[in-house]
Design an enzyme around this catalytic site. Structure first.
Site, PDB file in Angstrom:
ATOM      1  N   ASP A   1       0.887  -1.295  -0.089  1.00  0.00           N
ATOM      2  CA  ASP A   1      -0.109  -0.078   0.134  1.00  0.00           C
ATOM      3  C   ASP A   1       0.940   1.350   0.042  1.00  0.00           C
ATOM      4  O   ASP A   1       1.716   1.500   0.909  1.00  0.00           O
ATOM      5  CB  ASP A   1      -0.746  -0.211   1.290  1.00  0.00           C
ATOM      6  CG  ASP A   1      -1.697   1.019   1.260  1.00  0.00           C
ATOM      7  OD1 ASP A   1      -2.842   1.129   0.540  1.00  0.00           O
ATOM      8  OD2 ASP A   1      -1.639   1.973   2.141  1.00  0.00           O
TER       9      ASP A   1
ATOM     10  N   GLU B   1       1.575  -0.442  -4.865  1.00  0.00           N
ATOM     11  CA  GLU B   1       0.893   0.702  -5.266  1.00  0.00           C
ATOM     12  C   GLU B   1       1.736   1.877  -5.450  1.00  0.00           C
ATOM     13  O   GLU B   1       2.282   2.468  -4.419  1.00  0.00           O
ATOM     14  CB  GLU B   1      -0.255   0.872  -4.099  1.00  0.00           C
ATOM     15  CG  GLU B   1      -1.410   2.023  -4.494  1.00  0.00           C
ATOM     16  CD  GLU B   1      -2.101   2.436  -3.521  1.00  0.00           C
ATOM     17  OE1 GLU B   1      -3.232   2.505  -3.773  1.00  0.00           O
ATOM     18  OE2 GLU B   1      -1.766   2.268  -2.154  1.00  0.00           O
TER      19      GLU B   1
END
Length: 783
Positions: free
Chosen positions: A410, A466
């Protein structure tokens, strides 16, 4: 993870910090506990002064009535079972004293400490590591640490010996028993403690091994453990748990999924920003879990039931989930949030990293302020030598002990930012020569990514970034990759959304997406470095993407100010769920168009949980705070749609798996791929073109023809001439189910085929507006 979903979390930290800071463990005063320590004074030197300053009291350790105590070892970090006891080791550079607090499970519920053992710096400290070995009865025993040292936020230190802190390396963290339920004191931040490991019966993996599926063959399914089975329609014994997911894996197998990407399963506090929701009449919670408390601990409240050993139960049930997934040929990837923690900003709660060594674990500005590249109050100091070793140890643990197959990072771009250079020369105003690297500056060869990429254990697992963060760093196509990192391709999402809804100027970019984005993934990278997706947990679901032009986030309690405003969605003519029959038909067609584009593109397709049956969140594109129907998989809806969109998705995934040409290891060349327009081999890449078609040589299907017409006008397409063969329809998204996919087992297949024959005999095909087709070659039989 979009920064906006955390925007409200640190608005509440000030309020929660008051609760948390007062929530300490009082020392035992019962008569059956005799004093454990004899205090002696020591002094320490301030970093900016040569004068001694008495800043702490260290207590001389005596023998424990409960445990045999010895010096212990500084490595490995965390609790380690050995020699019929447990070795405890914790890194803390700037502390001057350390105490290990042992707490029985029953005492934890009563806000008591069972026993405290003060560590002797001369025996229990090596370098910057505190350590001790204990032997005794650890059944249902928990632990934590007290550290003393400077409390000087402007210098980056938050030492307070009244706080009992979690070990960053704790393998299980205990707090409340039930998900989302306040304790008797109504504290959103209940007392927490770490589980002391014991030498229990080894988990039976039944010979389980990592599947090591070729990444080019993956079909990823992003899912939330609690959301997947929490709805009553799941009809399972333990909804919202690891066990629940394991019970429902056959649904994913039926769909054709071979890789699940679990949204955060590390321990987090779901009541972090608990507040009443006046819109829905329930409470806002941290449902998604992008706010980690313990990176080694699985989310305990995803266990099937609470018990005295429900921490051990959670660990075992996570392992069972992985084992059962592997039995079905499904890999397990974890979404890890190694960019920030739940401790928020300067006003946030102190329960672990901030109290252990704040200036090491977080990126700090010169006067102690927190850099906020995560959008959630703090930023993990990923490239600090100690922190990057922590990250490496954490990932190794989940691979070796829990058998996960990979990780999605993330806000992964934070790992490419430089670490804090926390010393007097650059922080406290001392004169230095030359320019200093500002904390958080993007660097081309980040040490932590280098370590992960070249680690002998992690080298074989899936690594997905990401490739952006909340500080404006956007690295899609440019993330430091070492030839093995894949990326969530946000550009694929944006381009495909705009082309499919009929926006001019995207035909060429759409063609790049179909090829696996070779314009982005150069320098020896492959199509599978691109994780292609239309929808994910951030943003609209697939059904909402074709139903709403505007987000509808009022239920989040932030006056619709949260969530992404640029969604490239189209409601097909009318806003919201209540629409005319013709609009609803067009919406279904557009959903099929999106799914076709995902399945025929080179790269790795990713599907969001519930999109296979058309799950709606009512236009809410940021449902991070809802433990309700918005985030729950509706098994009843899936059954209702079983012969419609679910069937379509299942058939398309199977088709992709069967076609050798739709999961290439290299970008397609002219030998295999041919572009077409309304006439064969004459593609139209003009600004106003809304038609893209290609044919692809395939060793299994011989050749496939795919076309997209995103215009509002129907058109007649001339097909490539293949002597001795005829094109036959396989997919036409303009047709109602089940004729949108003409499979060999389709009832009345021959009747359906006759409707096309006079067109195909002329080597043309009529395409309706906003439709896509897949045609297959079939040999012409002699009359």
């Amino acid at each position: 993870m979009d920064a906006i979903k955390c925007s409200s979390s640190f608005l509440h930290h000030t309020k929660l910090n008051t609760l948390f800071s007062n929530h300490t463990f009082p020392k035992i005063s019962a008569p059956n506990f005799k004093p454990l320590f004899r205090p002696i004074s020591i002094s320490a030197k301030d970093r900016r002064s040569n004068e001694a300053e008495n800043i702490a009291v260290v207590e001389k350790p005596l023998k424990s009535d409960r445990f045999f105590i010895s010096d212990g070892l500084p490595s490995p970090f965390g609790p380690t079972v050995r020699d019929d006891g447990v070795n405890f080791s914790v890194y803390s550079t700037n502390s001057v004293s350390a105490t290990i607090c042992l707490i029985s499970l029953s005492d934890l519920r009563q806000n008591k400490v069972t026993e405290e053992i003060q560590l002797d710096p001369s025996r229990n400290r090596t370098g910057h590591v505190w350590h001790v070995f204990l032997r005794g009865d650890f059944k249902d025993m928990l632990y934590g640490y007290r550290f003393d040292g400077k409390f000087s936020p402007e210098e980056g230190h938050y030492y307070d010996s009244s706080n009992i802190l979690l070990d960053p390396y704790a393998k299980a963290i205990i707090s409340r028993d039930e998900f989302g339920v306040l304790g008797p004191d109504d504290n959103c931040w209940p007392q927490m403690a770490c589980m002391v490991p014991t030498r229990e019966e080894e988990f039976d993996w039944e010979g389980d091994m990592h599947l090591k599926l070729p990444q080019k063959d993956l079909v990823i399914y992003e899912m939330h453990v609690r959301g997947f089975t929490r709805h009553e329609s799941s009809k399972i014994e333990f909804p919202g748990t690891y066990q629940g997911v394991a019970e429902k894996l056959d649904h994913l197998k039926e769909l054709g999924i071979n890789c699940i990407e679990l949204m955060p399963c590390h321990e987090f506090n779901e009541l972090e920003y608990y507040s009443y929701n006046t819109i829905l009449g329930d409470h806002r919670v941290n449902f998604w879990g992008y706010s980690t408390i313990g990176f080694f601990s699985p989310m305990i409240r995803y266990a099937s039931a609470s018990s005295n050993n429900f921490a051990g139960r959670a660990i075992n049930e996570f392992k069972i989930l992985v084992k059962e997934a592997h039995k079905r040929g499904i890999e397990v990837i974890m979404d890890v949030v190694l960019n920030h923690t739940a401790e928020g900003n300067e006003k946030g709660p102190i329960f672990s990293f901030r109290g252990v060594d704040n200036s090491v674990y977080y990126m700090l500005a010169p006067k102690g302020e927190f850099y906020n590249y995560s959008g959630c109050g703090n930023t993990f100091n990923c490239n600090h030598p100690v922190v990057r070793q922590f990250i490496l140890d954490c990932l190794r643990y989940w691979v070796t002990e829990m058998h996960v197959d990979g990780f999605r990072f993330d806000l992964g771009s934070i790992m490419s930012r430089s670490s804090s250079l926390w010393d007097a020369a650059n922080v406290y105003g001392a004169d230095v020569e030359g320019d200093l690297l500002t904390t958080g500056t993007p660097i081309s060869c980040p040490p932590v990514i280098d370590m992960i990429s070249n680690d002998p254990i992690l080298r074989g697992v899936k690594l997905i970034a990401e490739a952006w963060d909340a500080g404006g760093l956007y690295q899609v196509g440019m993330f430091p990759h070492w030839g093995i990192w894949s990326e969530w391709n946000g550009k694929f999402r944006d381009v495909v959304r705009q082309f499919i809804k009929g926006t001019d100027g995207f035909s060429g970019a759409f063609a790049e997406c179909l090829c696996g984005s070779p314009n982005l993934y150069q320098g020896g990278r492959k199509p599978w470095h691109s994780i292609n997706f239309i929808c994910a947990h951030d943003g609209f679901t697939l059904a909402d993407l074709v139903t709403y032009n505007n987000k509808n986030n009022l239920a989040n309690g932030e006056e619709n100010n949260d969530g992404e405003n640029h969604n490239y969605s189209w409601n097909c003519g009318e806003e919201g769920d209540f629409a005319s029959i013709s609009v609803k038909r067009l919406r279904k067609r557009q959903m099929r168009n999106f799914f076709v584009s995902l399945m025929v593109s080179q790269g790795v397709p990713m599907i969001y949980m519930g999109d296979e049956y058309g799950h709606t969140k009512g236009g809410n594109n940021n449902t991070y705070c809802h433990d309700n129907y918005m985030n729950y998989f509706r098994w009843d809806k899936k059954e209702e749609a079983h012969s419609d969109f679910f069937r379509f998705c299942r058939i398309l995934i199977k088709f992709r798996d069967e076609c050798e040409s739709l999961g290439l290891n290299d970008f397609p060349t002219a030998k295999r791929l041919q572009w077409h327009g309304l006439a064969p081999e004459i593609p139209n890449w003009s600004e106003t073109s809304r038609f893209v078609a290609f044919s692809l040589v395939d060793s299994v299907k011989k050749e496939i023809y795919v076309a997209f017409n995103t215009s509002h006008l129907a058109t007649l397409v001339s097909l490539p001439n293949r002597p001795g063969y005829r094109w036959e329809p396989f997919v036409d998204t303009s047709k109602p189910s089940p004729y949108d996919c003409i499979t060999p087992d389709l009832p009345e297949r021959e009747t359906a085929m006759k409707q096309y024959r006079h067109f195909l005999d002329a080597n043309v095909y009529p395409m309706l507006s906003y439709s896509s087709i897949i045609l297959l070659l079939s040999p012409i039989k002699d009359p």
